[in-house]
Design a protein around this motif. Structure first.
Motif, mmCIF file in Angstrom:
data_model
loop_
_atom_site.group_PDB
_atom_site.id
_atom_site.type_symbol
_atom_site.label_atom_id
_atom_site.label_comp_id
_atom_site.label_asym_id
_atom_site.label_seq_id
_atom_site.Cartn_x
_atom_site.Cartn_y
_atom_site.Cartn_z
ATOM 1 N N VAL A 28 2.843 0.135 -7.534
ATOM 2 C CA VAL A 28 1.793 -0.483 -6.736
ATOM 3 C C VAL A 28 2.048 -0.164 -5.274
ATOM 4 O O VAL A 28 3.130 -0.435 -4.748
ATOM 5 C CB VAL A 28 1.782 -2.020 -6.956
ATOM 6 C CG1 VAL A 28 0.732 -2.669 -6.077
ATOM 7 C CG2 VAL A 28 1.564 -2.333 -8.412
ATOM 8 N N ALA A 29 1.067 0.421 -4.623
ATOM 9 C CA ALA A 29 1.197 0.752 -3.209
ATOM 10 C C ALA A 29 1.028 -0.516 -2.375
ATOM 11 O O ALA A 29 0.096 -1.286 -2.593
ATOM 12 C CB ALA A 29 0.153 1.779 -2.805
ATOM 13 N N GLU A 30 1.940 -0.718 -1.433
ATOM 14 C CA GLU A 30 1.855 -1.896 -0.573
ATOM 15 C C GLU A 30 0.783 -1.658 0.472
ATOM 16 O O GLU A 30 0.781 -0.642 1.164
ATOM 17 C CB GLU A 30 3.205 -2.138 0.105
ATOM 18 C CG GLU A 30 3.239 -3.436 0.857
ATOM 19 C CD GLU A 30 4.619 -3.740 1.411
ATOM 20 O OE1 GLU A 30 4.678 -4.124 2.584
ATOM 21 O OE2 GLU A 30 5.594 -3.581 0.683
ATOM 22 N N GLU A 31 -0.136 -2.596 0.575
ATOM 23 C CA GLU A 31 -1.235 -2.473 1.503
ATOM 24 C C GLU A 31 -0.762 -2.884 2.892
ATOM 25 O O GLU A 31 -0.246 -3.977 3.095
ATOM 26 C CB GLU A 31 -2.377 -3.379 1.053
ATOM 27 C CG GLU A 31 -3.727 -2.890 1.474
ATOM 28 C CD GLU A 31 -4.822 -3.745 0.890
ATOM 29 O OE1 GLU A 31 -5.551 -4.346 1.692
ATOM 30 O OE2 GLU A 31 -4.924 -3.810 -0.340
ATOM 31 N N LYS A 32 -0.939 -2.018 3.855
ATOM 32 C CA LYS A 32 -0.511 -2.300 5.220
ATOM 33 C C LYS A 32 -1.732 -2.689 6.043
ATOM 34 O O LYS A 32 -2.739 -1.987 6.037
ATOM 35 C CB LYS A 32 0.164 -1.076 5.819
ATOM 36 C CG LYS A 32 0.748 -1.337 7.168
ATOM 37 C CD LYS A 32 1.431 -0.130 7.727
ATOM 38 C CE LYS A 32 1.949 -0.465 9.107
ATOM 39 N NZ LYS A 32 2.353 0.703 9.847
ATOM 40 N N ILE A 33 -1.626 -3.825 6.734
ATOM 41 C CA ILE A 33 -2.754 -4.240 7.561
ATOM 42 C C ILE A 33 -2.689 -3.485 8.889
ATOM 43 O O ILE A 33 -1.607 -3.169 9.379
ATOM 44 C CB ILE A 33 -2.783 -5.768 7.792
ATOM 45 C CG1 ILE A 33 -1.530 -6.245 8.502
ATOM 46 C CG2 ILE A 33 -2.964 -6.500 6.510
ATOM 47 C CD1 ILE A 33 -1.638 -7.652 8.998
ATOM 48 N N PRO A 34 -3.834 -3.194 9.464
ATOM 49 C CA PRO A 34 -3.833 -2.478 10.746
ATOM 50 C C PRO A 34 -3.293 -3.359 11.872
ATOM 51 O O PRO A 34 -3.298 -4.577 11.774
ATOM 52 C CB PRO A 34 -5.308 -2.141 10.965
ATOM 53 C CG PRO A 34 -6.061 -3.094 10.118
ATOM 54 C CD PRO A 34 -5.168 -3.462 8.972
#
Length: 132
Positions: A28-34
């Motif tokens: 699962v790719a970790e979602e990075k917030i802008p």
């Protein structure tokens, strides 16, 4: 009974390489917030009945600051208002006159973590905060 379990284990081990790649667990790719500007953080944030107020100045870039007003219960160093500078990404850091360091890190658009560390044992807390 043991013979049946052994047979099932053997069949499962033999068939595993034959399963399509889709059926196998994918990482699962970790979602990075802008990276968010200081004005995005302004407003009221709450955690376990504690409310903090985050205010932002109008400056952009390195001059950008946020001010956090702590409720009496969280004033471990005796300071009610901290001014935090942008450190990196969505991390803001500030220090008061009593050598207590306050960090505010945005984890998602409506969730942040507030941490205080100081030179005394009671100058430490970590609290999750959310917007309302």
């Amino acid at each position: 009974m043991r013979a049946r379990l052994s047979a099932l284990a053997l069949v499962a081990a033999t068939c595993a390489p034959l399963l399509p790649a889709v059926a196998q667990a994918a990482p699962v790719a970790e979602e990075k917030i802008p990276e968010r500007p200081a004005s995005f953080l302004s407003g009221k944030w709450t955690s376990m009945g504690n409310e903090i107020t985050v205010m932002a100045n109008r400056a952009a870039g390195p001059a950008s600051r946020i001010m956090i007003e702590l409720p009496h219960m969280l004033q471990k160093s005796g300071t009610a208002r901290f001014t935090l500078a942008h450190k990196s990404g969505n991390l803001w850091v500030g220090q008061d006159d009593h050598h207590a360091t306050l960090t505010f890190e945005l984890k998602s658009d409506n969730f942040a973590e507030l941490t205080m560390t100081g030179d005394k044992p009671d100058h430490h807390f970590e609290m999750p905060f959310s917007r309302f």
